[in-house]
Enzyme design. Structure first.
Site, short mmCIF file in Angstrom:
data_model
loop_
_atom_site.label_atom_id
_atom_site.label_comp_id
_atom_site.label_asym_id
_atom_site.label_seq_id
_atom_site.Cartn_x
_atom_site.Cartn_y
_atom_site.Cartn_z
N GLY A 20 98.76 64.42 17.46
CA GLY A 20 98.38 65.30 18.57
C GLY A 20 98.21 66.76 18.19
O GLY A 20 98.27 67.63 19.06
N ARG A 77 89.07 44.35 24.88
CA ARG A 77 88.70 45.76 24.84
C ARG A 77 88.20 46.21 26.21
O ARG A 77 88.50 47.31 26.68
CB ARG A 77 87.61 45.94 23.78
CG ARG A 77 87.71 47.18 22.94
CD ARG A 77 86.68 47.13 21.84
NE ARG A 77 87.24 46.74 20.57
CZ ARG A 77 87.85 47.59 19.73
NH1 ARG A 77 87.97 48.87 20.01
NH2 ARG A 77 88.35 47.17 18.59
N MET A 102 92.11 56.62 18.53
CA MET A 102 91.66 55.70 17.48
C MET A 102 91.11 54.37 17.99
O MET A 102 90.98 53.42 17.20
CB MET A 102 92.80 55.46 16.48
CG MET A 102 93.23 56.72 15.74
SD MET A 102 91.88 57.65 14.96
CE MET A 102 91.45 56.52 13.65
N LEU A 105 85.46 52.85 22.01
CA LEU A 105 85.29 52.70 23.45
C LEU A 105 84.04 51.89 23.78
O LEU A 105 83.01 52.02 23.11
CB LEU A 105 85.22 54.09 24.09
CG LEU A 105 86.52 54.89 23.91
CD1 LEU A 105 86.27 56.37 24.13
CD2 LEU A 105 87.61 54.37 24.83
N ASN A 119 84.42 64.28 21.28
CA ASN A 119 85.30 63.84 20.20
C ASN A 119 85.24 64.84 19.06
O ASN A 119 84.24 65.55 18.91
CB ASN A 119 84.83 62.47 19.69
CG ASN A 119 85.64 61.96 18.51
OD1 ASN A 119 86.88 62.03 18.51
ND2 ASN A 119 84.97 61.45 17.48
N HIS A 121 85.40 64.64 14.97
CA HIS A 121 85.36 63.68 13.88
C HIS A 121 85.53 64.42 12.56
O HIS A 121 84.89 65.45 12.35
CB HIS A 121 84.03 62.92 13.91
CG HIS A 121 83.92 61.91 12.82
ND1 HIS A 121 84.59 60.71 12.86
CD2 HIS A 121 83.25 61.93 11.64
CE1 HIS A 121 84.32 60.04 11.75
NE2 HIS A 121 83.52 60.76 11.00
N LEU A 156 78.91 54.66 17.61
CA LEU A 156 80.07 55.35 17.06
C LEU A 156 79.68 56.58 16.24
O LEU A 156 78.90 56.48 15.30
CB LEU A 156 80.82 54.36 16.15
CG LEU A 156 82.18 54.80 15.66
CD1 LEU A 156 83.15 54.93 16.81
CD2 LEU A 156 82.71 53.81 14.63
N GLN A 183 91.69 69.94 8.70
CA GLN A 183 92.40 70.01 9.99
C GLN A 183 92.64 71.44 10.43
O GLN A 183 92.62 71.73 11.63
CB GLN A 183 93.72 69.24 9.91
CG GLN A 183 93.49 67.73 10.06
CD GLN A 183 94.65 67.01 10.72
OE1 GLN A 183 95.62 67.62 11.15
NE2 GLN A 183 94.56 65.70 10.79
#
Ligand code: NHR
Ligand code: GAR
Length: 204
Positions: A20, A77, A102, A105, A119, A121, A156, A183
């Site tokens: 997180g 799913r 992760m 969808l 998102n 990535h 995706l 990151q």
């Protein structure tokens, strides 16, 4: 003093699966930059598909409500995504943010949140969609790596890009050292991209 508060509150729901750190960067930016007063926006909830995600405690420590919906409780799913949609919709979100979420969808989920689902990535898309991006960038001999904020579509990691940040690949990098460098940029880029989105949404 003009009242700049838009009439429609802009609730943000953040989906996580792990530590997180991107979620925390967004919550901290929202608090420090007064997104509530500026855009009428606030992080209404953090939802994890993993009950043991460290990000849940982190969210609570930042004063954000958390909820867990374990995908393991669902046979398909589609069933998980339907339950996730119902939970998210209790917050009437203007924006749904994937932050280290992760689970792929389903098209029905993506369609339901079309135009309000983003998102981050960990690659310079269109390079390296999917998983293990840092090792794949090293194996390919890339001299640059980075991260991309994009709208989520059924395909995706192929939705329209909103923002990108690059970092150098350095001699001796491992997937871990490269991931840490990327990151640091994610934590700057993602809050900024969401702020830009809120600012443009405020004028609509
Ligand atoms: N869903 C859609 N439809 N489109 C995207 O662009 C999505 C998405 C869901 C998540 C994040 C993503 C990334 O940034 C994301 C983008 C999970 C997987 C994956 O293979 C791939 C990409 C992303 C997230 N997940 C496995 C699955 O079977 C499970 C892996 C695990 O649980 O550790 O869903 O990279
Ligand atoms: C982040 O680096 C994010 O880009 C990546 O996982 C990490 C989550 O960290 N996302 C994906 O790989 C999506 N498939 P965080 O939980 O500390 O934000």
């Amino acid at each position: 003093m003009p009242n700049l508060m838009p009439r429609q509150p802009k609730n943000i729901v953040i989906l996580i699966s792990g530590s997180g750190s991107n979620m925390a960067a967004i919550v901290r930016a929202a608090q420090a930059q007064h997104w509530q007063q500026q855009f009428g926006a606030h992080v209404a909830a953090v939802i994890s598909n993993r009950p043991d995600a460290a990000g849940l405690q982190l969210a609570q420590s930042l004063g954000v409500a958390t909820q867990v919906l374990s995908h393991q409780a669902f046979a398909t799913r589609e069933a998980f995504d339907a339950a996730l949609m119902a939970l998210i919709d209790t917050h009437q979100p203007a924006l749904v943010v994937l932050a280290g979420f992760m689970r792929i969808l389903t098209p029905a989920f993506v369609q339901h949140y079309a135009g309000r689902l983003v998102n981050i990535h960990p690659s310079l898309l269109p390079a390296f969609p999917g998983l293990n991006t840092h090792q794949r960038a090293l194996d390919a001999g890339c001299t640059e790596a980075g991260c991309t904020v994009h709208q989520v579509t059924a395909e995706l990691d192929h939705g329209p890009m909103l923002a990108q940040a690059a970092v150098p690949v350095l001699p001796g990098d491992s997937a871990d050292t490269l991931a840490a460098r990327v990151q640091m940029q994610e934590h700057l880029l993602y809050p900024q991209a969401i702020r830009d989105w809120l600012r443009s949404a405020a004028c609509r």
